[in-house]
Design a protein around this motif. Structure first.
Motif, PDB file in Angstrom:
ATOM      1  N   GLU A   1      44.217  33.254  36.903  1.00  0.00           N
ATOM      2  CA  GLU A   1      42.778  33.500  36.882  1.00  0.00           C
ATOM      3  C   GLU A   1      42.258  33.790  38.290  1.00  0.00           C
ATOM      4  OE1 GLU A   1      39.236  31.037  34.780  1.00  0.00           O
ATOM      5  OE2 GLU A   1      40.239  29.977  36.414  1.00  0.00           O
ATOM      6  N   THR A   2      42.739  33.020  39.249  1.00  0.00           N
ATOM      7  CA  THR A   2      42.295  33.190  40.636  1.00  0.00           C
ATOM      8  C   THR A   2      42.732  34.542  41.187  1.00  0.00           C
ATOM      9  OG1 THR A   2      42.275  30.821  41.067  1.00  0.00           O
ATOM     10  CG2 THR A   2      42.525  32.270  42.970  1.00  0.00           C
ATOM     11  N   GLU A   3      43.972  34.914  40.896  1.00  0.00           N
ATOM     12  CA  GLU A   3      44.460  36.229  41.336  1.00  0.00           C
ATOM     13  C   GLU A   3      43.537  37.340  40.830  1.00  0.00           C
ATOM     14  OE1 GLU A   3      47.974  38.067  39.423  1.00  0.00           O
ATOM     15  OE2 GLU A   3      48.794  38.131  41.456  1.00  0.00           O
ATOM     16  N   ASN A   4      43.157  37.254  39.572  1.00  0.00           N
ATOM     17  CA  ASN A   4      42.280  38.271  38.984  1.00  0.00           C
ATOM     18  C   ASN A   4      40.914  38.286  39.652  1.00  0.00           C
ATOM     19  OD1 ASN A   4      41.540  40.209  36.741  1.00  0.00           O
ATOM     20  ND2 ASN A   4      40.086  38.563  36.332  1.00  0.00           N
ATOM     21  N   HIS A   5      40.331  37.109  39.901  1.00  0.00           N
ATOM     22  CA  HIS A   5      39.011  37.049  40.514  1.00  0.00           C
ATOM     23  C   HIS A   5      39.006  37.662  41.916  1.00  0.00           C
ATOM     24  CE1 HIS A   5      37.561  33.574  37.740  1.00  0.00           C
ATOM     25  NE2 HIS A   5      37.224  34.758  37.264  1.00  0.00           N
ATOM     26  N   ILE A   6      40.027  37.396  42.688  1.00  0.00           N
ATOM     27  CA  ILE A   6      40.102  37.934  44.046  1.00  0.00           C
ATOM     28  C   ILE A   6      40.146  39.458  44.020  1.00  0.00           C
ATOM     29  CG2 ILE A   6      41.558  38.101  46.095  1.00  0.00           C
ATOM     30  CD1 ILE A   6      42.308  35.163  45.648  1.00  0.00           C
ATOM     31  N   LEU A   7      40.961  40.004  43.128  1.00  0.00           N
ATOM     32  CA  LEU A   7      41.101  41.456  43.052  1.00  0.00           C
ATOM     33  C   LEU A   7      39.836  42.122  42.506  1.00  0.00           C
ATOM     34  CD1 LEU A   7      44.773  41.561  41.760  1.00  0.00           C
ATOM     35  CD2 LEU A   7      43.967  42.163  44.052  1.00  0.00           C
TER      36      LEU A   7
ATOM     37  N   LYS B   1      53.244  50.750  39.062  1.00  0.00           N
ATOM     38  CA  LYS B   1      51.931  50.120  38.958  1.00  0.00           C
ATOM     39  C   LYS B   1      51.726  49.206  40.160  1.00  0.00           C
ATOM     40  CE  LYS B   1      51.770  50.174  33.920  1.00  0.00           C
ATOM     41  NZ  LYS B   1      51.656  49.359  32.695  1.00  0.00           N
ATOM     42  N   PRO B   2      50.480  48.981  40.578  1.00  0.00           N
ATOM     43  CA  PRO B   2      50.250  48.079  41.705  1.00  0.00           C
ATOM     44  C   PRO B   2      50.834  46.693  41.441  1.00  0.00           C
ATOM     45  CG  PRO B   2      48.246  49.269  41.134  1.00  0.00           C
ATOM     46  CD  PRO B   2      49.233  49.550  40.058  1.00  0.00           C
ATOM     47  N   MET B   3      51.455  46.130  42.452  1.00  0.00           N
ATOM     48  CA  MET B   3      51.958  44.771  42.363  1.00  0.00           C
ATOM     49  C   MET B   3      51.053  43.904  43.212  1.00  0.00           C
ATOM     50  SD  MET B   3      54.642  44.775  40.425  1.00  0.00           S
ATOM     51  CE  MET B   3      55.515  43.273  40.892  1.00  0.00           C
ATOM     52  N   ASN B   4      50.458  42.888  42.605  1.00  0.00           N
ATOM     53  CA  ASN B   4      49.474  42.062  43.285  1.00  0.00           C
ATOM     54  C   ASN B   4      50.051  40.671  43.545  1.00  0.00           C
ATOM     55  OD1 ASN B   4      47.535  44.141  42.959  1.00  0.00           O
ATOM     56  ND2 ASN B   4      47.335  43.530  40.824  1.00  0.00           N
ATOM     57  N   PHE B   5      49.825  40.178  44.754  1.00  0.00           N
ATOM     58  CA  PHE B   5      50.359  38.883  45.118  1.00  0.00           C
ATOM     59  C   PHE B   5      49.232  38.031  45.701  1.00  0.00           C
ATOM     60  CE2 PHE B   5      53.595  42.115  45.663  1.00  0.00           C
ATOM     61  CZ  PHE B   5      54.665  41.589  44.952  1.00  0.00           C
TER      62      PHE B   5
END
Length: 456
Positions: free
Chosen positions: A433-439, A212-216
């Motif tokens: 929350e911020t990680e999700n908004h950026i993506l 699965k994609p790994m998001n940083f």
């Protein structure tokens, strides 16, 4: 005044000279009328360059708008908003201001922290009162640490950063010394947030066929000693930039429509025809001084505003008829734009930006698609005809707006919570929350209804 919420005693607060050798002091003011309008508004000059987001201001920072809020008692101690506006003195000279309120609740802010208040309550921490830097009932980005450009024009970039850090430290200090739980600086510019906390960098994604994609996200939580953290929220703005024509402004509403897929274009034309032709509804824009030529128009706009509040189960009436009447008697009148039909909208236009604020329709006068016509299509057509570069329709309605060519943008806030444990818990939640908004923003921009957009 709400029980348990009291103003901070007036005095002059001094800080040690910051690292670049200037003395900075702060003074609290019990109302916007304690500050001369000319001095306050001088800090807004030169903030109309839409290519420079760091300089972004907004008409809602004007002294007249805030004064009408306070004089009409919409933002007053009786409603849980205690004005404590800050005067910033640098080397003994008034150099800027901060719009500051002590809050006894979280209503009318649009950066939602009720979950934080619940977490505080469950931990035995009193969340209210709190400090809020912002404009009441107004989810619009603008400078929150207002500095007079004539006074700070010789400051280096590092000196400006130090001034902002000093403001943040001052606010956290008075929170601690006055039994206030937290400091919230809402809808500030990205540059201000970066100076107070650190830069927010874009998310990076890696993808593998078997994983699965790994998001940083490189997200800085409390890098500074005062331990502010920054938060992002998302709004949807219309930009007068044709992605299919080298990002030039749209030449006409039809030029804008050509950016949509064929089926969507047909649906939009059908929506508009049902209003303007089948229902024979006329839509007019009434601007500035022309508003005064139409007797009773201001009172009618207030009635329309109230009608929408009463229809919506989540609606709250923050504004009074006195606010509307004071506004049209003030210098702020020049910024007003009413788009009128059976359903009408209350808007503000300044420096090439159209701000949609309030809308509604009187009982029994609505027709199908009239909301979309007055709030979106007529407003966009007005922006194109007048050469405006952006429309900000306010908070909420993301699905509707994105489908009509509005693009997601990140809006910023910074927060300081006095209790260390609560700060850590909330900071981690904000990080995710911020990680999700950026993506999500990148995903939606890649699939914009009017052509792929850049996430820059």
């Amino acid at each position: 005044m709400r029980q348990g919420v009291r103003p901070i005693p007036s005095q002059l607060f001094a800080t040690p000279p910051f690292s670049l050798g200037r003395k900075i002091e702060f003074e609290l003011n019990p109302s916007i009328n304690s500050i001369p309008a000319s001095d306050w508004d001088a800090c807004l000059e030169g903030h109309n360059d839409h290519n420079n987001t760091a300089a972004a201001s907004s008409p809602f920072l004007e002294h007249a708008w805030i004064r009408c809020m306070e004089e009409s008692n919409c933002a007053s101690p009786e409603t849980g908003w205690i004005p404590q506006h800050v005067t910033i003195r640098i080397d003994g000279r008034a150099a800027g201001y901060v719009p500051l309120y002590i809050k006894g609740h979280s209503m009318g802010e649009f950066i939602f922290d009720t979950a934080w208040a619940d977490a505080a309550y469950q931990s035995g921490i009193q969340y209210y009162p709190k400090l809020l830097v912002g404009v009441p009932f107004t989810p619009v980005t603008g400078s929150r640490i207002l500095l007079n450009p004539k006074i700070v024009s010789t400051f280096s970039r590092e000196q400006l950063r130090q001034v902002r850090i000093s403001v943040g430290e001052f606010l956290s200090r008075i929170a601690h010394s006055n039994g206030i739980s937290s400091v919230h600086i809402n809808f500030l510019t990205d540059e201000e947030a970066a100076d107070l906390v650190g830069p927010l960098q874009e998310a990076q994604s890696t993808e593998d066929k078997d994983e699965k994609p790994m998001n940083f996200v490189k997200f800085i939580l409390g890098k500074l000693e005062n331990k502010y953290f920054r938060r992002t929220s998302m709004q949807y703005h219309w930009i007068n930039s044709n992605a299919k024509n080298d990002n030039k402004p749209y030449e006409s509403f039809e030029d804008y429509l050509r950016c949509f897929k064929s089926k969507r274009r047909i649906n939009i034309r059908r929506e508009r025809n049902k209003v303007t032709k089948e229902s024979n509804v006329r839509v007019d824009a009434v601007i500035g001084q022309d508003i005064l030529k139409h007797h009773g128009l201001v009172d009618r706009m207030y009635e329309i505003y109230v009608s929408t509040v009463e229809k919506m189960m989540y609606g709250r009436q923050y504004l009074s008829i006195d606010f509307f009447r004071l506004l049209v008697k003030s210098k702020f009148l020049k910024n007003l734009c009413f788009i009128c039909a059976r359903r009408s909208t209350f808007n503000i236009v300044k420096d090439g930006v159209f701000y949609g604020r309030y809308w509604g329709c009187l009982p029994g006068m609505d027709v199908k698609n009239l909301h979309f016509e007055t709030c979106y299509w007529s407003a966009i057509e007005f922006c194109i005809d007048k050469g405006l570069w952006k429309m900000e329709p306010g908070a909420g309605g993301g699905d509707y707006k994105w489908a009509r060519g509005f693009d997601p943008v990140l809006v910023h806030s910074t927060h300081y919570i006095c209790d260390n444990g609560l700060r850590r818990v909330v900071g981690q939640a904000v990080h995710e929350e911020t990680e999700n908004h950026i993506l999500v923003r990148k995903h939606l921009l890649d699939r914009s209804a009017v052509g792929q957009r850049s996430a820059s």
